[in-house]
Design a protein around this motif. Structure first.
Motif, short mmCIF file in Angstrom:
data_model
loop_
_atom_site.label_atom_id
_atom_site.label_comp_id
_atom_site.label_asym_id
_atom_site.label_seq_id
_atom_site.Cartn_x
_atom_site.Cartn_y
_atom_site.Cartn_z
N THR A 1 50.46 9.21 80.26
CA THR A 1 50.64 10.07 79.10
C THR A 1 50.23 9.32 77.84
O THR A 1 50.66 8.19 77.63
CB THR A 1 52.11 10.51 78.97
OG1 THR A 1 52.49 11.18 80.17
CG2 THR A 1 52.30 11.43 77.78
N ILE A 2 49.43 9.97 77.04
CA ILE A 2 49.03 9.42 75.74
C ILE A 2 49.72 10.27 74.68
O ILE A 2 49.50 11.47 74.59
CB ILE A 2 47.50 9.47 75.53
CG1 ILE A 2 46.75 8.83 76.70
CG2 ILE A 2 47.14 8.83 74.19
CD1 ILE A 2 47.04 7.37 76.93
N LEU A 3 50.58 9.63 73.90
CA LEU A 3 51.20 10.31 72.76
C LEU A 3 50.23 10.24 71.60
O LEU A 3 49.74 9.16 71.26
CB LEU A 3 52.52 9.65 72.39
CG LEU A 3 53.60 9.64 73.46
CD1 LEU A 3 54.82 8.86 72.96
CD2 LEU A 3 53.99 11.04 73.86
N ILE A 4 49.94 11.37 71.00
CA ILE A 4 48.99 11.44 69.88
C ILE A 4 49.76 11.79 68.62
O ILE A 4 50.35 12.86 68.52
CB ILE A 4 47.90 12.50 70.14
CG1 ILE A 4 47.14 12.19 71.43
CG2 ILE A 4 46.95 12.60 68.94
CD1 ILE A 4 46.20 13.30 71.87
N THR B 1 48.40 14.42 77.72
CA THR B 1 48.61 14.17 76.29
C THR B 1 49.80 14.96 75.77
O THR B 1 50.15 16.02 76.30
CB THR B 1 47.37 14.56 75.46
OG1 THR B 1 47.10 15.94 75.65
CG2 THR B 1 46.16 13.74 75.86
N ARG B 2 50.41 14.42 74.73
CA ARG B 2 51.50 15.09 74.02
C ARG B 2 51.34 14.77 72.54
O ARG B 2 51.10 13.63 72.18
CB ARG B 2 52.85 14.58 74.51
CG ARG B 2 53.09 14.92 75.98
CD ARG B 2 54.43 14.47 76.43
NE ARG B 2 55.42 15.39 75.89
CZ ARG B 2 56.71 15.15 75.92
NH1 ARG B 2 57.18 14.04 76.43
NH2 ARG B 2 57.56 16.02 75.44
N PHE B 3 51.50 15.80 71.71
CA PHE B 3 51.44 15.62 70.26
C PHE B 3 52.82 15.27 69.73
O PHE B 3 53.84 15.73 70.24
CB PHE B 3 50.98 16.90 69.55
CG PHE B 3 49.54 17.26 69.76
CD1 PHE B 3 48.54 16.34 69.52
CD2 PHE B 3 49.20 18.51 70.19
CE1 PHE B 3 47.21 16.67 69.71
CE2 PHE B 3 47.87 18.86 70.38
CZ PHE B 3 46.88 17.94 70.14
N CYS B 4 52.84 14.44 68.70
CA CYS B 4 54.08 14.16 67.99
C CYS B 4 53.72 13.79 66.55
O CYS B 4 52.56 13.57 66.23
CB CYS B 4 54.90 13.07 68.67
SG CYS B 4 54.00 11.57 69.06
#
Length: 139
Positions: free
Chosen positions: A13-16, A38-41
């Motif tokens: 998982t890449i947090l963006i 991916t997950r946005f934050c």
């Protein structure tokens, strides 16, 4: 495993955390093509996202704007997370690099992002951590 065949259970998982919505969407699209989840934050949801149990083998990619809005105390908590952090900056100044080092940033990448520099950096930091199993990047 053939190109395009990635098991979701294996994808890192890449947090963006990027303030520019167009760039964030572009990164998400490109990273998912590379086989990452991916997950946005943002600066407010960043620490809870880093602590989420579903974030496996994660790496955080954030830009200078989000990084500058993170409170000093929260930035210092990055160090304790043990998650690779890649900071995108427009210019590597001494002040930015010192703050990045204090926050435990793993790598600093200057923009504009030419070639595959960001993807290569993500792959390298995950590989160093021993997590790079779900990517489709050729060696």
């Amino acid at each position: 495993m053939r190109l395009g065949e990635v098991e979701v259970a294996q994808a890192e998982t890449i947090l963006i955390a990027v303030s520019d919505g167009v760039l964030a969407d572009s990164l998400r699209f490109s990273l998912e093509l590379e086989g990452y989840e991916t997950r946005f934050c943002d600066e407010h949801s960043l620490l809870p996202a880093m602590n989420a149990p579903c974030v496996r083998g994660a790496c955080l990619v954030l830009d200078q704007d989000v990084f500058s809005r993170v409170e000093e105390e929260a930035a210092e908590l990055f160090v304790a997370r043990g998650m690779p952090i890649i900071l995108m900056v427009s210019q590597s100044t001494k002040r930015v690099l010192a703050k990045a080092e204090a926050a435990g940033v793993t790598e600093v990448v200057e923009t504009p992002l030419l070639g595959g520099i960001l993807f290569d950096t993500i792959h390298q930091v995950l590989e160093k951590r021993g997590c790079s199993r779900g990517t489709m990047r050729p060696s």
